[in-house]
Design a protein around this motif. Structure first.
Motif, mmCIF file in Angstrom:
data_model
loop_
_atom_site.group_PDB
_atom_site.id
_atom_site.type_symbol
_atom_site.label_atom_id
_atom_site.label_comp_id
_atom_site.label_asym_id
_atom_site.label_seq_id
_atom_site.Cartn_x
_atom_site.Cartn_y
_atom_site.Cartn_z
ATOM 1 N N ARG A 131 53.855 29.636 57.357
ATOM 2 C CA ARG A 131 53.952 31.086 57.554
ATOM 3 C C ARG A 131 54.299 31.824 56.264
ATOM 4 O O ARG A 131 53.966 32.983 56.108
ATOM 5 C CB ARG A 131 54.992 31.412 58.618
ATOM 6 N N PHE A 132 54.992 31.149 55.369
ATOM 7 C CA PHE A 132 55.395 31.783 54.112
ATOM 8 C C PHE A 132 54.640 31.233 52.917
ATOM 9 O O PHE A 132 55.031 31.458 51.776
ATOM 10 C CB PHE A 132 56.909 31.663 53.912
ATOM 11 N N ASP A 133 53.560 30.524 53.181
ATOM 12 C CA ASP A 133 52.706 30.050 52.106
ATOM 13 C C ASP A 133 52.224 31.251 51.297
ATOM 14 O O ASP A 133 51.892 32.292 51.853
ATOM 15 C CB ASP A 133 51.510 29.297 52.711
ATOM 16 N N ILE A 134 52.171 31.108 49.993
ATOM 17 C CA ILE A 134 51.812 32.216 49.102
ATOM 18 C C ILE A 134 50.438 32.792 49.444
ATOM 19 O O ILE A 134 50.216 33.999 49.337
ATOM 20 C CB ILE A 134 51.909 31.805 47.610
ATOM 21 N N GLU A 135 49.513 31.956 49.888
ATOM 22 C CA GLU A 135 48.180 32.455 50.239
ATOM 23 C C GLU A 135 48.234 33.382 51.444
ATOM 24 O O GLU A 135 47.536 34.393 51.485
ATOM 25 C CB GLU A 135 47.226 31.287 50.493
ATOM 26 N N VAL A 136 49.064 33.061 52.423
ATOM 27 C CA VAL A 136 49.202 33.902 53.610
ATOM 28 C C VAL A 136 49.800 35.249 53.216
ATOM 29 O O VAL A 136 49.309 36.309 53.606
ATOM 30 C CB VAL A 136 50.085 33.204 54.674
ATOM 31 N N VAL A 137 50.860 35.219 52.435
ATOM 32 C CA VAL A 137 51.526 36.446 52.002
ATOM 33 C C VAL A 137 50.600 37.273 51.120
ATOM 34 O O VAL A 137 50.495 38.491 51.278
ATOM 35 C CB VAL A 137 52.861 36.116 51.284
ATOM 36 N N THR A 138 49.894 36.625 50.203
ATOM 37 C CA THR A 138 48.960 37.323 49.320
ATOM 38 C C THR A 138 47.818 37.946 50.120
ATOM 39 O O THR A 138 47.437 39.086 49.875
ATOM 40 C CB THR A 138 48.414 36.355 48.255
ATOM 41 N N GLU A 139 47.296 37.214 51.083
ATOM 42 C CA GLU A 139 46.209 37.747 51.916
ATOM 43 C C GLU A 139 46.683 38.972 52.686
ATOM 44 O O GLU A 139 45.969 39.975 52.775
ATOM 45 C CB GLU A 139 45.716 36.668 52.881
ATOM 46 N N GLU A 140 47.891 38.914 53.231
ATOM 47 C CA GLU A 140 48.444 40.061 53.953
ATOM 48 C C GLU A 140 48.582 41.269 53.021
ATOM 49 O O GLU A 140 48.217 42.387 53.382
ATOM 50 C CB GLU A 140 49.811 39.703 54.538
ATOM 51 N N PHE A 141 49.063 41.030 51.804
ATOM 52 C CA PHE A 141 49.208 42.117 50.834
ATOM 53 C C PHE A 141 47.860 42.774 50.564
ATOM 54 O O PHE A 141 47.723 43.998 50.611
ATOM 55 C CB PHE A 141 49.815 41.596 49.521
ATOM 56 N N PHE A 142 46.843 41.979 50.288
ATOM 57 C CA PHE A 142 45.538 42.543 49.937
ATOM 58 C C PHE A 142 44.859 43.231 51.121
ATOM 59 O O PHE A 142 44.169 44.234 50.935
ATOM 60 C CB PHE A 142 44.633 41.506 49.282
ATOM 61 N N LEU A 143 45.079 42.739 52.327
ATOM 62 C CA LEU A 143 44.535 43.436 53.502
ATOM 63 C C LEU A 143 45.200 44.806 53.654
ATOM 64 O O LEU A 143 44.530 45.806 53.917
ATOM 65 C CB LEU A 143 44.732 42.598 54.768
ATOM 66 N N ASN A 144 46.516 44.854 53.482
ATOM 67 C CA ASN A 144 47.229 46.138 53.559
ATOM 68 C C ASN A 144 46.808 47.065 52.427
ATOM 69 O O ASN A 144 46.633 48.265 52.634
ATOM 70 C CB ASN A 144 48.745 45.918 53.529
ATOM 71 N N TYR A 145 46.649 46.517 51.245
ATOM 72 C CA TYR A 145 46.220 47.308 50.078
ATOM 73 C C TYR A 145 44.826 47.890 50.312
ATOM 74 O O TYR A 145 44.575 49.070 50.055
ATOM 75 C CB TYR A 145 46.238 46.420 48.830
ATOM 76 N N LYS A 146 43.938 47.068 50.830
ATOM 77 C CA LYS A 146 42.571 47.520 51.121
ATOM 78 C C LYS A 146 42.587 48.657 52.141
ATOM 79 O O LYS A 146 41.878 49.657 51.979
ATOM 80 C CB LYS A 146 41.736 46.353 51.632
ATOM 81 N N ASN A 147 43.409 48.518 53.183
ATOM 82 C CA ASN A 147 43.504 49.574 54.196
ATOM 83 C C ASN A 147 44.067 50.866 53.615
ATOM 84 O O ASN A 147 43.595 51.955 53.947
ATOM 85 C CB ASN A 147 44.326 49.115 55.391
ATOM 86 N N LEU A 148 45.064 50.745 52.744
ATOM 87 C CA LEU A 148 45.598 51.945 52.070
ATOM 88 C C LEU A 148 44.503 52.623 51.252
ATOM 89 O O LEU A 148 44.354 53.843 51.298
ATOM 90 C CB LEU A 148 46.756 51.569 51.141
ATOM 91 N N TYR A 149 43.764 51.830 50.509
ATOM 92 C CA TYR A 149 42.678 52.367 49.688
ATOM 93 C C TYR A 149 41.639 53.077 50.562
ATOM 94 O O TYR A 149 41.238 54.211 50.268
ATOM 95 C CB TYR A 149 42.019 51.252 48.862
ATOM 96 N N LEU A 150 41.204 52.419 51.619
ATOM 97 C CA LEU A 150 40.175 53.006 52.480
ATOM 98 C C LEU A 150 40.669 54.291 53.147
ATOM 99 O O LEU A 150 39.914 55.267 53.262
ATOM 100 C CB LEU A 150 39.698 51.982 53.523
ATOM 101 N N ASN A 151 41.925 54.309 53.584
ATOM 102 C CA ASN A 151 42.490 55.519 54.195
ATOM 103 C C ASN A 151 42.598 56.650 53.187
ATOM 104 O O ASN A 151 42.284 57.806 53.503
ATOM 105 C CB ASN A 151 43.855 55.230 54.807
ATOM 106 N N LEU A 152 43.049 56.342 51.977
ATOM 107 C CA LEU A 152 43.162 57.359 50.931
ATOM 108 C C LEU A 152 41.776 57.887 50.570
ATOM 109 O O LEU A 152 41.575 59.105 50.474
ATOM 110 C CB LEU A 152 43.858 56.790 49.691
ATOM 111 N N LEU A 153 40.827 56.995 50.384
ATOM 112 C CA LEU A 153 39.468 57.394 50.036
ATOM 113 C C LEU A 153 38.869 58.289 51.124
ATOM 114 O O LEU A 153 38.272 59.331 50.827
ATOM 115 C CB LEU A 153 38.596 56.156 49.824
ATOM 116 N N LYS A 154 39.047 57.910 52.367
ATOM 117 C CA LYS A 154 38.536 58.707 53.492
ATOM 118 C C LYS A 154 39.154 60.104 53.460
ATOM 119 O O LYS A 154 38.453 61.112 53.586
ATOM 120 C CB LYS A 154 38.847 58.006 54.814
ATOM 121 N N HIS A 155 40.462 60.167 53.292
ATOM 122 C CA HIS A 155 41.141 61.470 53.246
ATOM 123 C C HIS A 155 40.602 62.336 52.113
ATOM 124 O O HIS A 155 40.291 63.507 52.315
ATOM 125 C CB HIS A 155 42.649 61.299 53.090
ATOM 126 N N LEU A 156 40.506 61.755 50.932
ATOM 127 C CA LEU A 156 40.060 62.523 49.772
ATOM 128 C C LEU A 156 38.628 63.019 49.937
ATOM 129 O O LEU A 156 38.304 64.149 49.568
ATOM 130 C CB LEU A 156 40.198 61.697 48.490
#
Length: 171
Positions: free
Chosen positions: A22-47
């Protein structure tokens, strides 16, 4: 600080191997990038849907996608600098002694004072702080020392007068 542990410990742990996975670096990294991607897409959509921002981007010939990517990259880099203790440093203290919650505290202060985080905080941090050599590194509007980084990440956008324009980027 508790987001990842909270998410990873929602379900019952089967054994030690399950806990480690559950705390493997790949799992944590994947979660970070999925959240980052969603932030980017939401910001881009808003703009892209904001008529004022669209007019602004047309006026200065700004690629909205590039702006969104750069802004998120700047914010992520701020967390790196904050972790080093270089943000929220008192005028009389040395870099390294800063507030490890400076960004969160500044965001909360903007909300409380009904200010816009981008216009009233981030732009001063980016352009009057990281991108400008200040006497004693002090940025008065932030009441804090900010290190001069002398890098392209925090250069002002071409044809953008950040002190005169007001970009509607929601908190």
């Amino acid at each position: 600080k508790i987001h990842t542990p909270h998410n990873q410990l929602k379900n019952k742990i089967k054994n030690l191997l399950d806990l480690k996975k559950r705390f493997d670096i790949e799992v944590v990294t994947e979660e970070f990038f999925l959240n980052y991607k969603n932030l980017y897409l939401n910001l881009l959509k808003h703009l892209k849907e904001d008529d004022k921002f669209f007019a602004f981007s047309e006026k200065i010939n700004l690629n909205v996608s590039v702006f969104a990517k750069k802004l998120l990259g700047q914010i992520v880099f701020c967390y790196f600098v904050q972790k080093k203790g270089w943000l929220g440093v008192n005028e009389r203290e040395a870099f390294g002694k800063g507030d490890n919650e400076f960004l969160r505290n500044s965001f909360s202060k903007c909300l409380k004072e009904k200010k816009n985080f981008f216009n009233d905080f981030l732009e001063y941090l980016f352009y009057d702080g990281f991108n400008k050599e200040n006497k004693n590194h002090l940025v008065n509007e932030l009441n804090s020392k900010v290190p001069y980084l002398n890098g392209g990440l925090f250069e002002e956008l071409y044809n953008y007068n950040w002190k005169e324009e007001y970009l509607e980027i929601p908190n």
